[in-house]
Scaffold this motif. Structure first.
Motif, PDB file in Angstrom:
ATOM      1  N   THR A  17       0.792  -1.235   0.000  1.00  0.00           N
ATOM      2  CA  THR A  17       0.000   0.000   0.000  1.00  0.00           C
ATOM      3  C   THR A  17       0.822   1.282   0.000  1.00  0.00           C
ATOM      4  O   THR A  17       0.273   2.361  -0.261  1.00  0.00           O
ATOM      5  N   GLY A  18       2.096   1.189   0.326  1.00  0.00           N
ATOM      6  CA  GLY A  18       2.903   2.389   0.481  1.00  0.00           C
ATOM      7  C   GLY A  18       2.758   3.033   1.852  1.00  0.00           C
ATOM      8  O   GLY A  18       3.376   4.064   2.123  1.00  0.00           O
ATOM      9  N   VAL A  19       1.970   2.420   2.734  1.00  0.00           N
ATOM     10  CA  VAL A  19       1.714   2.968   4.073  1.00  0.00           C
ATOM     11  C   VAL A  19       2.249   1.991   5.115  1.00  0.00           C
ATOM     12  O   VAL A  19       1.896   0.811   5.103  1.00  0.00           O
ATOM     13  N   SER A  20       3.087   2.483   6.007  1.00  0.00           N
ATOM     14  CA  SER A  20       3.701   1.606   7.017  1.00  0.00           C
ATOM     15  C   SER A  20       3.062   1.807   8.388  1.00  0.00           C
ATOM     16  O   SER A  20       3.737   1.784   9.415  1.00  0.00           O
ATOM     17  N   VAL A  21       1.738   1.991   8.389  1.00  0.00           N
ATOM     18  CA  VAL A  21       0.993   2.256   9.626  1.00  0.00           C
ATOM     19  C   VAL A  21      -0.252   1.373   9.656  1.00  0.00           C
ATOM     20  O   VAL A  21      -1.032   1.345   8.694  1.00  0.00           O
ATOM     21  N   LEU A  22      -0.446   0.665  10.764  1.00  0.00           N
ATOM     22  CA  LEU A  22      -1.679  -0.083  11.002  1.00  0.00           C
ATOM     23  C   LEU A  22      -2.364   0.434  12.256  1.00  0.00           C
ATOM     24  O   LEU A  22      -1.716   1.001  13.146  1.00  0.00           O
ATOM     25  N   ILE A  23      -3.670   0.240  12.348  1.00  0.00           N
ATOM     26  CA  ILE A  23      -4.357   0.436  13.624  1.00  0.00           C
ATOM     27  C   ILE A  23      -3.962  -0.712  14.539  1.00  0.00           C
ATOM     28  O   ILE A  23      -3.939  -1.869  14.135  1.00  0.00           O
ATOM     29  N   ASN A  24      -3.667  -0.374  15.788  1.00  0.00           N
ATOM     30  CA  ASN A  24      -3.401  -1.400  16.790  1.00  0.00           C
ATOM     31  C   ASN A  24      -4.185  -1.058  18.052  1.00  0.00           C
ATOM     32  O   ASN A  24      -3.926  -0.045  18.697  1.00  0.00           O
ATOM     33  N   THR A  25      -5.142  -1.886  18.402  1.00  0.00           N
ATOM     34  CA  THR A  25      -5.877  -1.716  19.659  1.00  0.00           C
ATOM     35  C   THR A  25      -5.879  -3.053  20.388  1.00  0.00           C
ATOM     36  O   THR A  25      -5.653  -4.103  19.804  1.00  0.00           O
ATOM     37  N   SER A  26      -6.126  -3.006  21.675  1.00  0.00           N
ATOM     38  CA  SER A  26      -6.028  -4.212  22.484  1.00  0.00           C
ATOM     39  C   SER A  26      -7.105  -5.225  22.118  1.00  0.00           C
ATOM     40  O   SER A  26      -8.233  -4.866  21.789  1.00  0.00           O
TER      41      SER A  26
END
Length: 622
Positions: A559-568
Motif C-alpha cells: 500500500t505504500g503505508v507503514s501504519v496499522l491500527i493497533n488496539t487491544s
C-alpha cells in the motif's frame, strides 16, 4: 538468584520473577482470572512466573511486596483524625476491612504463599518495598540509562503522591516528595469521576475526550482547586474534594463551582464535559511541564524516567518530549500498580542486595537523542507473559472442531495483508502476552489505518465502547518520521505526536464541535488521527517483534503505508485476551472478520453458528 515481586490488594494485582537481575516473567492477574483490574492475591500469575522460569517455590530466594501496609494504615488513621468528625461513615466502612485483613497483610501473604507450596516460608522472610520506590525502580532499572532523574506520580502510595529519585548506576536516591492529600493523580481522578467515568480505569477516557473540548475551566481550576508553584510543586484546596474522608471524589462545593453539571455513568456526553476534560488535561500538563523544567534546570541531567499511574497520560508525556526538556525519556510500560511487582523485585536485587547494574549503554551515559532503541532497555518489548505454541493452538482448534487454514511463516504476512487491504478487522494473537495496559502487537486487534470508517466500526461493533475514543497507530520504527512529527522510539505506546502536516487533508471545522468533529477525514491515515491531529504512537521494532514488524512491512509494500491500527484484543470491560480460547471467544462475540492464532487463520464466515455468543454484556462496563 531468583526474586519474586508481588503487587496485590488494591487494583491490577500482578507477579514478576527476576533471575540474576534479568526479568524472566511478569503477568497481571486479570489476564488469567478474566476479572478486570483484579485486586486479589496473584496466585495464577505467580504460578505462571514459576512455570516460565522452570522452577518451584523452593527455588525462590526472596519474595517482596510492592508497598508497606503499616504505613498505609498510618496514613488512613491520621487522615481520619485530622478531619474528624467528618468521614465517620467512611471510617466505619474502612476499619473492619483493615482490622480483619489489610493490617495483617504479612500473614495474609504468607498464608497465600504457603497454599501455593512455599511450605518453608516464614512471615519474616517476606520483604516490603515502599510504593513509590517500587514505581521508581520499575522505571529506572529496566531503562537504558546509567543516570537519570526518575519522576513518579500517582494517586497515593503510603504517603507519597509524587516523588523524584536520582538514579545512578545501581543506586536510587529519593530527592523530592509530595504527600497525600495533595495529589495530581487524585485531582485528575476527581474529574474522571465528575465526568461519569470510573476512577482508576476511566482516566484514559478523559484524556481521549479532552481534544473534543476547550479548556475554558482551566483558570477556575487554577484559581480554586490547585496552587502551583514555579517548580511544579502544588497544594490542593481540600474544600472541594471528598476523597480524604468520604465515599466520593468530589463534593457539593465542587459541583457548584462547575455549575452542577456532574455526569452519571453512561449518560450522554455534553460539550461541557468535553470542556472539563480539556481543562483538567491542560492543568495537568502545565504542572508536569513546570515540574520537569525545574528538575532539568536544577540537576542538569539529560535523561528522564517516568512511572506511576499519571505516567500513562501519554499526551502529557508527549508535551515533555515536544518541549525538549530532556534529551531522552523512558516510560515504564506497566506504569501503574501492576508494574510495582517488577519494581519491587528489582529494588531488592539492586538496592537491598547491592548488585552491580549493567546497561547496553553503560559506556555512553550521555547519549544523543534517538541513539537508543527498544532493544537497549531490559523490558524485552514488554512481552513477558504467557505464550502458546502452534501445537497448543492446534490442540485447542481440533478439540472444538474449529475450521481453520494453516499459513507457513513465509506467506503468513501476505495472507493477512490481503484481509487488511479488504478492510477486514483482524484479531492478531502471537507470542508472549504483553505486560502493562497496552497491546503491542501480540494480543492486538489490527486494521487498515487508511479506512475512513474503521474508527467508528471498531468502537461500536468490535470494542462496544464510546464512539469518541481514538485508536493508536503501530508504525515501523524506521518510518516513524515519515508519518509523524517524531523521530525517536516509542515502543510502548506512551507518547503522543502530531501527524505530519503533509499527510493532513483539508477540513472545515467551522461550526462543528464535540463528536461532530469525529466524522471528518483528517489525514491519509484517518483511522488513527485524533480530532487534534494527534496519535498515540507505537514504534514497531524488528529486534523485539519480528513477526509484527514483518506484517507491517508487507502492508507497506502493498500500500505504500507503514501504519496499522493497533488496539487491544478485548472488548470494553474485558481484560486483554491471554489464551487461544479467550481470543476465539472474543472473536465469536464481536464483528471481527478474521482471527490469526499463531500460524492458523480463522475466517468468521466459516465458523459454526453455534459458536456465536452475545458478548456485548459479558463484562461489567469500565
Amino acid at each position: 538468584m531468583r526474586i519474586l515481586g508481588l503487587s496485590a490488594f488494591y487494583h491490577d494485582s500482578s507477579a514478576c520473577l527476576i533471575e540474576d537481575g534479568r526479568i524472566v516473567a511478569a503477568c497481571q492477574e486479570e489476564r488469567l482470572t478474566r476479572i478486570k483490574h483484579d485486586s486479589n492475591f496473584p496466585a495464577r500469575s505467580l504460578q505462571y512466573c514459576l512455570q516460565q522460569a522452570g522452577c518451584g517455590p523452593q527455588d525462590i530466594d526472596h519474595i517482596v511486596f510492592y508497598e508497606k501496609p503499616f504505613l498505609k494504615f498510618e496514613r488512613l488513621l491520621e487522615t481520619y483524625l485530622a478531619f474528624a468528625p467528618r468521614g465517620f461513615k467512611s471510617f466505619c466502612k474502612a476499619m473492619p476491612l483493615w482490622l480483619n485483613e489489610k493490617l495483617f497483610q504479612k500473614k495474609l501473604l504468607a498464608d497465600e504463599l504457603q497454599d501455593l507450596g512455599f511450605s518453608k516460608l516464614q512471615t519474616q522472610d517476606i520483604l516490603f518495598s515502599s510504593h513509590h520506590l517500587s514505581h521508581a525502580a520499575s522505571a529506572f532499572y529496566p531503562s537504558p540509562f546509567t543516570e537519570a532523574l526518575v519522576l513518579t506520580m500517582d494517586g497515593v502510595g503510603e504517603w507519597d503522591t509524587t516523588t523524584v529519585y536520582l538514579g545512578r548506576g545501581s543506586e536510587l536516591t529519593k530527592i523530592k516528595e509530595l504527600h497525600f492529600p495533595h495529589s495530581l493523580g487524585l485531582l485528575y481522578s476527581a474529574f474522571t469521576y465528575y465526568c461519569g467515568f470510573k476512577v482508576n480505569s476511566g482516566e484514559y477516557k478523559l484524556m481521549g475526550l479532552a481534544p473534543y473540548g476547550k479548556p475554558i475551566f482551566a483558570d477556575i481550576i487554577r484559581q480554586h482547586l490547585i496552587d502551583v508553584k514555579a517548580d511544579g510543586s502544588f497544594r490542593l484546596n481540600l474544600k472541594y474534594f471528598d476523597y480524604c474522608t468520604g465515599l466520593t471524589m468530589t463534593n457539593k462545593a465542587f459541583d457548584q463551582l462547575f455549575g452542577g453539571v456532574q455526569r452519571q455513568s453512561e449518560q450522554e456526553l455534553k460539550p461541557v464535559h468535553m470542556d472539563l476534560a480539556a481543562s483538567i488535561q491542560a492543568v495537568l500538563e502545565d504542572v508536569i511541564l513546570k515540574m520537569t523544567r525545574a528538575l532539568a534546570t536544577e540537576h542538569k541531567i539529560e535523561n528522564l524516567c517516568l512511572a506511576g499511574g499519571v505516567a500513562l497520560n501519554c499526551v502529557a508525556n508527549g508535551k515533555i518530549h515536544d518541549e525538549k526538556i530532556f534529551k531522552n525519556i523512558w516510560v515504564q510500560p506497566a506504569a501503574g500498580d501492576a508494574g510495582g511487582a517488577l519494581g519491587a523485585a528489582q529494588a531488592v536485587w539492586y538496592g537491598h542486595l547491592k548488585n552491580i547494574r549493567h546497561t547496553p549503554l553503560s559506556a555512553a551515559p550521555k547519549i544523543p537523542t534517538a541513539s537508543w532503541t527498544s532493544a537497549d532497555d531490559q523490558m524485552q518489548g514488554a512481552y513477558l507473559g504467557p505464550s502458546f505454541s502452534n501445537d497448543e493452538i492446534l490442540k485447542f482448534l481440533e478439540s472444538k472442531k474449529i475450521p481453520y487454514t494453516f499459513s507457513a511463516d513465509s506467506v503468513l504476512s501476505e495472507n493477512v495483508v490481503q484481509h487488511l487491504t479488504s478492510e477486514k478487522v483482524i484479531g492478531w494473537f502471537q507470542g508472549r502476552m504483553e505486560f502493562g495496559p497496552r497491546a503491542l502487537g501480540n494480543r492486538s486487534i489490527i486494521a487498515d489505518s487508511r479506512s475512513r470508517d474503521m474508527q467508528k466500526k471498531l468502537n461500536l461493533k468490535i470494542k462496544f465502547r464510546e464512539s469518541f475514543r481514538p485508536f493508536a497507530p503501530a508504525v515501523l520504527a524506521e518510518d516513524v518520521a515519515d508519518w509523524f512529527d517524531y523521530t525517536e522510539v516509542s515502543p510502548y505506546m506512551l507518547m503522543v505526536a502530531q501527524v505530519r502536516k503533509d499527510k493532513l487533508l483539508p477540513t472545515q471545522s467551522d461550526g462543528l464541535f464535540g463528536i461532530d468533529l469525529l466524522n471528518q477525514v483528517r489525514s491519509e491515515i484517518p483511522a488513527i488521527t485524533h480530532v487534534d491531529n494527534s496519535a498515540r504512537l507505537q514504534t514497531v521494532h524488528q529486534d523485539t517483534n519480528p513477526r509484527f514488524h514483518d506484517l507491517i512491512n508487507t502492508f507497506k509494500k502493498k500500500t505504500g503505508v507503514s501504519v496499522l491500527i493497533n488496539t487491544s484484543f478485548n472488548v470494553r470491560g474485558e481484560p486483554i485476551v491471554c489464551t487461544p480460547e479467550d481470543a476465539y471467544r472474543c472473536f465469536m462475540g464481536t464483528d471481527m472478520d478474521v482471527l490469526v492464532l499463531g500460524n492458523y487463520i480463522l475466517l468468521k464466515e466459516n465458523q459454526p453458528a453455534g459458536e456465536r455468543v452475545d458478548y456485548k454484556d459479558q463484562f461489567e462496563l469500565d
